[in-house]
Design a protein around this motif. Structure first.
Motif, short mmCIF file in Angstrom:
data_model
loop_
_atom_site.label_atom_id
_atom_site.label_comp_id
_atom_site.label_asym_id
_atom_site.label_seq_id
_atom_site.Cartn_x
_atom_site.Cartn_y
_atom_site.Cartn_z
N ASP A 17 0.74 -1.26 -0.06
CA ASP A 17 0.08 0.12 -0.06
C ASP A 17 0.71 1.21 0.09
O ASP A 17 0.51 2.36 -0.70
CB ASP A 17 -1.02 -0.03 1.34
CG ASP A 17 -1.99 -0.84 1.26
OD1 ASP A 17 -2.29 -1.52 -0.01
OD2 ASP A 17 -2.74 -1.59 2.23
N CYS A 18 1.94 0.98 0.63
CA CYS A 18 2.90 2.37 0.69
C CYS A 18 3.25 2.70 -0.65
O CYS A 18 3.24 4.08 -0.83
CB CYS A 18 4.12 2.01 1.48
SG CYS A 18 5.20 3.24 1.80
N TYR A 21 0.39 5.09 -1.87
CA TYR A 21 0.34 6.13 -0.90
C TYR A 21 1.36 7.11 -1.75
O TYR A 21 1.26 8.35 -1.87
CB TYR A 21 0.44 5.78 0.39
CG TYR A 21 -0.35 5.21 1.11
CD1 TYR A 21 -1.81 5.14 0.76
CD2 TYR A 21 -0.15 4.17 2.24
CE1 TYR A 21 -2.75 4.49 1.51
CE2 TYR A 21 -0.99 3.73 2.96
CZ TYR A 21 -2.37 3.65 2.35
OH TYR A 21 -3.20 2.97 3.16
N SER A 24 0.37 8.50 -5.10
CA SER A 24 -0.70 9.23 -4.87
C SER A 24 -0.12 10.70 -4.42
O SER A 24 -0.70 11.89 -4.69
CB SER A 24 -1.67 8.83 -3.90
OG SER A 24 -2.48 7.89 -4.52
N TYR A 25 0.64 10.88 -3.44
CA TYR A 25 1.15 11.74 -2.87
C TYR A 25 2.18 12.71 -4.04
O TYR A 25 1.84 13.93 -3.88
CB TYR A 25 2.21 11.29 -1.74
CG TYR A 25 3.10 12.47 -1.04
CD1 TYR A 25 2.41 13.07 0.11
CD2 TYR A 25 4.26 12.64 -1.43
CE1 TYR A 25 3.18 13.98 0.77
CE2 TYR A 25 5.07 13.63 -0.60
CZ TYR A 25 4.48 14.38 0.23
OH TYR A 25 5.26 15.27 1.09
N PHE A 68 2.25 7.30 6.21
CA PHE A 68 2.30 5.91 5.42
C PHE A 68 2.18 4.45 6.26
O PHE A 68 2.15 3.62 5.95
CB PHE A 68 3.32 5.95 4.30
CG PHE A 68 3.24 7.00 3.45
CD1 PHE A 68 2.09 7.26 2.75
CD2 PHE A 68 4.44 7.93 3.58
CE1 PHE A 68 2.16 8.29 1.84
CE2 PHE A 68 4.33 9.15 2.63
CZ PHE A 68 3.29 9.15 1.75
N GLN A 78 -6.01 7.98 7.44
CA GLN A 78 -5.40 7.12 6.43
C GLN A 78 -4.98 7.99 5.27
O GLN A 78 -6.36 8.57 4.67
CB GLN A 78 -6.30 5.88 6.04
CG GLN A 78 -5.49 4.89 5.05
CD GLN A 78 -6.63 3.72 4.76
OE1 GLN A 78 -7.54 3.69 5.42
NE2 GLN A 78 -6.05 2.99 4.04
#
Length: 84
Positions: A17-18, A21, A24-25, A68, A78
């Motif tokens: 998932d990181c 993330y 997306s960041y 994260f 989240q």
């Protein structure tokens, strides 16, 4: 961190998932023309003992409070909502 006998490079090739993330960041910062720098590093000299490794991991997560890490969502929420 975490439990694995794979190298950091091998672990990073998997699903995390990181990684979503971080993408997306970066995307959000670029959309609004904000500066963005993301650095991820792996230290190859982590202790092999599970108990020591988990203690180090917890200490560092709570010290840096990265959004994260799910352990820190109580402070930040989240990031980017639930990723699928």
């Amino acid at each position: 961190m975490g439990e694995t006998k794979l190298t950091a490079d091998q672990r990073w090739q998997g699903t995390h998932d990181c990684k979503d993330y971080i993408l997306s960041y970066i995307e959000l910062h670029r959309r609004y023309e904000l500066e963005v720098e993301v650095v991820a590093s792996f230290w190859p000299h982590v202790p092999p003992e599970k108990k020591t490794l988990l203690a180090w991991e917890k200490e560092l997560i709570l010290k840096w409070r990265s959004p994260f890490n799910k352990e820190c969502w109580r402070w930040w929420g989240q990031p980017f909502g639930k990723l699928s």
